[in-house]
Design an enzyme around this catalytic site. Structure first.
Site, mmCIF file in Angstrom:
data_model
loop_
_atom_site.group_PDB
_atom_site.id
_atom_site.type_symbol
_atom_site.label_atom_id
_atom_site.label_comp_id
_atom_site.label_asym_id
_atom_site.label_seq_id
_atom_site.Cartn_x
_atom_site.Cartn_y
_atom_site.Cartn_z
ATOM 1 N N TYR A 330 5.551 75.970 17.462
ATOM 2 C CA TYR A 330 5.687 76.190 18.905
ATOM 3 C C TYR A 330 4.385 76.589 19.600
ATOM 4 C CZ TYR A 330 10.613 76.692 17.506
ATOM 5 O OH TYR A 330 11.858 76.501 16.974
ATOM 6 N N CYS A 357 -2.475 73.673 2.975
ATOM 7 C CA CYS A 357 -3.339 72.508 3.199
ATOM 8 C C CYS A 357 -2.853 71.694 4.392
ATOM 9 C CB CYS A 357 -3.377 71.656 1.928
ATOM 10 S SG CYS A 357 -4.663 70.397 1.965
ATOM 11 N N TYR A 386 13.294 84.314 13.507
ATOM 12 C CA TYR A 386 12.749 82.983 13.218
ATOM 13 C C TYR A 386 11.467 83.062 12.380
ATOM 14 C CZ TYR A 386 16.130 81.922 16.791
ATOM 15 O OH TYR A 386 17.308 81.841 17.500
#
Length: 444
Positions: A330, A357, A386
């Site tokens: 986000y 990575c 979250y």
């Protein structure tokens, strides 16, 4: 601002479970650094008292409306957190069969569980009806047919409400907006009357009312008013058609400020509910998630290396995007809190990244941190929602531990899941055979 509102804003800002004591970041009086001496970083750490205080504040403000609270389990699905909230009389809003099992394991009565989500399977619906949950929020015509069919086979009546898509812009991040036309959630408001009337004729369906949820992380409360006004208008139309509407599920989405600033005023939120839907005489439910647990958690991590690239100094920490997805998903920025306060008043700029990575494995750029060194421990704040619930073992990294602090003590509430735990899941099973494709099959 009234004195009550000013006092409430102060209460919401206090976060008194987190403070620097004798130069150390503490959670409910316990040194986070000392917890990190016993629990390897990275790990999540939650304050039970912060969750209790948030729930109590919201419950008190909602009391005049009569609305009950169902916690959005997707925000933080740890069984200990769910049990804590259940002990406060919270119900649960689930979006999967797995979340149903977590809620049941936490001791939540099935009669206080609401099942949302656009893709419920037959097995999930069967299980939900079998344990006797409070209601299923119907998200499409096709799903309604499946619920009816399952209820017929089980010889029971399925308690349902229709989730309305009111076409309201929640004015939040595009990836967490759920109430606009074209979003995958809910049924278009103009289709509800016809579908509601048909459902009322089905003996397999116990038709209870309507639901709405327009998005997550709302800081501006005005979209709630718009959505609830449209919902109230729809209730009146359905009743004019002679159809019963007993329940209104008002959804969740209350946001928090990730800079520890003033978030939405829950007295104002309760006032919007009072103004728009209370007079309808329906049973009301709200479904907050982030607002209850977000400020209660932190992700504790340790600096591995410092790396200079041009004018940028990068701090590489042992937490990564698989542990906290919000920054890469986000573009979210979580505040950084050093575990040890420094007498060095110099403010340094760092880009903080993880070891995964991926170029997107970046937590953010911070210009006001004390000097960092290899071995310095820091915490990302406002990580109780979250965070752990979205974590993965990407790059074959450990699924990190979760810790709960409560009243001067702490315990691990989810142990670290290591590669040694994961490898046995990939032990090959015996080969199976099915009918092979014919030679006439067209090659892909």
């Amino acid at each position: 601002m009234t004195n009550q509102n000013a006092q409430e804003q102060t209460t919401q800002l206090q976060h008194d479970s987190f403070a620097y004591l004798n130069g150390e970041l503490c959670i409910e009086g316990l040194s986070v650094d000392e917890i990190a001496d016993k629990v390897p970083t990275p790990f999540y750490c939650y304050s039970a008292s912060t969750i209790r205080n948030a729930y109590t504040l919201l419950s008190d403000r909602l009391r005049p409306t009569g609305a009950s609270i169902c916690f959005a389990v997707k925000a933080n699905s740890n069984i200990s957190v769910l049990r804590l909230l259940s002990e406060l009389e919270s119900g649960m809003d689930i979006v999967s069969g797995g979340e149903l099992e977590r809620a049941l394991a936490a001791g939540v009565p099935p009669s206080k569980i609401v099942f949302s989500g656009v893709g419920k399977t037959r097995a999930e619906i069967t299980r939900a009806l079998g344990v006797g949950i409070h209601q299923i929020n119907v998200e499409s015509r096709a799903e309604l047919d499946v619920i009816r069919d399952v209820a017929r086979i089980m010889n029971c009546r399925a308690p349902i409400v229709f989730r309305v898509n009111p076409d309201v812009d929640a004015q939040t991040h595009a990836k967490i907006s759920t109430g606009k036309k074209g979003d995958k959630f809910g049924i278009a408001i103009e289709e509800i009357r016809e579908l509601y009337a048909k459902a009322a004729e089905s003996p397999e369906l116990d038709l209870q009312g309507l639901a709405v949820h327009i998005g997550s992380q709302l800081l501006n409360l005005s979209p709630y008013r718009t959505a609830y006004v449209r919902l109230a208008s729809l209730v009146k139309k359905l009743r004019s058609d002679g159809l019963p509407v007993r329940r209104l599920d008002l959804g969740g989405g209350l946001g928090i400020r990730y800079d520890f600033g003033v978030g939405p005023n829950v007295s104002e939120y309760a006032g919007i509910i009072q103004d728009t839907v209370t007079s309808l005489g329906c049973e009301l439910t709200v479904e907050p998630g982030r607002w209850l647990v977000g400020p209660a958690g932190m992700l504790v991590t340790e600096v591995l290396y410092l790396k200079e690239t041009g004018d940028t100094v990068t701090a590489i920490v042992d937490a990564a995007m698989n542990d906290l997805m919000r920054p890469s998903l986000y573009g979210a920025i979580h505040p950084v809190l050093p575990l040890q306060s420094s007498d060095d008043r110099a403010q340094c700029a760092y880009q903080i990244v993880g070891p995964v990575c991926e170029t997107s494995d970046v937590f953010g750029s911070y210009g006001d941190l004390p000097p960092l060194h290899s071995g310095t421990r820091v915490a990302f704040g406002c990580a109780g929602a979250y965070g752990a619930s979205m974590a993965s073992s990407y790059n074959s990294r450990d699924l990190i531990a979760e810790v709960l602090v409560d009243g001067g003590r702490f315990r691990v509430i989810r142990r670290r899941q290591t590669i040694d735990d994961l490898l046995p899941l990939e032990k090959p099973t015996p080969w199976s055979t099915i009918n092979s494709c014919t030679d006439a099959a067209i090659a892909l």
